[in-house]
Design a protein around this motif. Structure first.
Motif, PDB file in Angstrom:
ATOM      1  N   ASP A   1       0.716  -1.332  -0.068  1.00 14.16           N
ATOM      2  CA  ASP A   1      -0.007  -0.041   0.024  1.00 14.16           C
ATOM      3  C   ASP A   1       0.843   1.368   0.010  1.00 14.16           C
ATOM      4  O   ASP A   1       0.491   2.260  -0.505  1.00 14.16           O
ATOM      5  N   ILE A   2       2.190   1.417   0.655  1.00 17.96           N
ATOM      6  CA  ILE A   2       2.858   2.492   0.744  1.00 17.96           C
ATOM      7  C   ILE A   2       3.857   2.544  -0.265  1.00 17.96           C
ATOM      8  O   ILE A   2       4.543   3.517  -0.311  1.00 17.96           O
ATOM      9  N   MET A   3       4.396   1.584  -1.118  1.00 28.74           N
ATOM     10  CA  MET A   3       5.360   1.527  -1.916  1.00 28.74           C
ATOM     11  C   MET A   3       4.735   2.144  -3.083  1.00 28.74           C
ATOM     12  O   MET A   3       3.725   2.091  -3.438  1.00 28.74           O
ATOM     13  N   PRO A   4       5.801   2.744  -3.789  1.00 33.93           N
ATOM     14  CA  PRO A   4       5.272   3.592  -4.991  1.00 33.93           C
ATOM     15  C   PRO A   4       5.242   2.377  -6.262  1.00 33.93           C
ATOM     16  O   PRO A   4       5.753   1.358  -6.164  1.00 33.93           O
ATOM     17  N   ILE A   5       4.379   3.118  -7.120  1.00 37.67           N
ATOM     18  CA  ILE A   5       4.073   2.009  -8.109  1.00 37.67           C
ATOM     19  C   ILE A   5       5.228   1.716  -8.919  1.00 37.67           C
ATOM     20  O   ILE A   5       5.345   0.492  -9.530  1.00 37.67           O
ATOM     21  N   TRP A   6       6.112   2.571  -9.351  1.00 33.22           N
ATOM     22  CA  TRP A   6       7.388   2.319 -10.109  1.00 33.22           C
ATOM     23  C   TRP A   6       8.062   1.101  -9.379  1.00 33.22           C
ATOM     24  O   TRP A   6       8.923   0.457 -10.090  1.00 33.22           O
ATOM     25  N   LEU A   7       8.376   1.387  -8.053  1.00 36.08           N
ATOM     26  CA  LEU A   7       9.122   0.206  -7.342  1.00 36.08           C
ATOM     27  C   LEU A   7       8.395  -1.219  -7.572  1.00 36.08           C
ATOM     28  O   LEU A   7       9.394  -2.084  -7.613  1.00 36.08           O
ATOM     29  N   GLN A   8       7.041  -1.208  -7.338  1.00 37.80           N
ATOM     30  CA  GLN A   8       6.300  -2.429  -7.673  1.00 37.80           C
ATOM     31  C   GLN A   8       6.671  -2.819  -9.187  1.00 37.80           C
ATOM     32  O   GLN A   8       6.800  -4.145  -9.218  1.00 37.80           O
ATOM     33  N   ASP A   9       6.604  -1.930 -10.165  1.00 40.82           N
ATOM     34  CA  ASP A   9       6.874  -2.357 -11.464  1.00 40.82           C
ATOM     35  C   ASP A   9       8.292  -2.989 -11.593  1.00 40.82           C
ATOM     36  O   ASP A   9       8.687  -3.846 -12.409  1.00 40.82           O
ATOM     37  N   LEU A  10       9.194  -2.382 -10.901  1.00 39.98           N
ATOM     38  CA  LEU A  10      10.651  -2.454 -10.895  1.00 39.98           C
ATOM     39  C   LEU A  10      10.865  -3.968 -10.295  1.00 39.98           C
ATOM     40  O   LEU A  10      11.541  -5.022 -10.637  1.00 39.98           O
ATOM     41  N   SER A  11      10.308  -4.133  -9.309  1.00 41.36           N
ATOM     42  CA  SER A  11      10.250  -5.657  -8.598  1.00 41.36           C
ATOM     43  C   SER A  11       9.600  -6.804  -9.317  1.00 41.36           C
ATOM     44  O   SER A  11      10.213  -7.974  -9.320  1.00 41.36           O
ATOM     45  N   ILE A  12       8.692  -6.338 -10.237  1.00 40.81           N
ATOM     46  CA  ILE A  12       7.985  -7.420 -11.074  1.00 40.81           C
ATOM     47  C   ILE A  12       9.010  -7.731 -12.368  1.00 40.81           C
ATOM     48  O   ILE A  12       8.878  -8.992 -12.735  1.00 40.81           O
ATOM     49  N   THR A  13       9.331  -6.855 -12.798  1.00 39.54           N
ATOM     50  CA  THR A  13      10.372  -7.011 -14.201  1.00 39.54           C
ATOM     51  C   THR A  13      11.625  -7.504 -13.831  1.00 39.54           C
ATOM     52  O   THR A  13      12.031  -8.406 -14.965  1.00 39.54           O
ATOM     53  N   LEU A  14      12.014  -7.513 -12.702  1.00 33.79           N
ATOM     54  CA  LEU A  14      13.294  -8.232 -12.325  1.00 33.79           C
ATOM     55  C   LEU A  14      13.119  -9.640 -12.145  1.00 33.79           C
ATOM     56  O   LEU A  14      13.566 -10.696 -12.150  1.00 33.79           O
TER      57      LEU A  14
END
Length: 57
Positions: A44-57
């Motif tokens: 909930d508190i993590m920025p979207i770009w960081l979530q996207d980065l964690s998925i792409t790696l």
């Protein structure tokens, strides 16, 4: 290496109880399934770009 050996031994002796407490805390969190609540809170508190980065790696 020899110069710092005594200091490292003192540090290791002081860190051992702390590491034990951390291991017990993590074990209890896993046993009581608190990690699900922590994960949802972090998502909930993590920025979207960081979530996207964690998925792409």
């Amino acid at each position: 290496m020899q110069k710092r050996q005594a200091a490292m031994r003192r540090f290791a002796a002081a860190a051992r109880p702390l590491l034990g407490a951390i291991f017990v805390a993590v074990g209890l969190m896993l046993f009581f399934k608190w990690h699900y609540f922590i994960e949802s809170w972090l998502l909930d508190i993590m920025p979207i770009w960081l979530q996207d980065l964690s998925i792409t790696l």
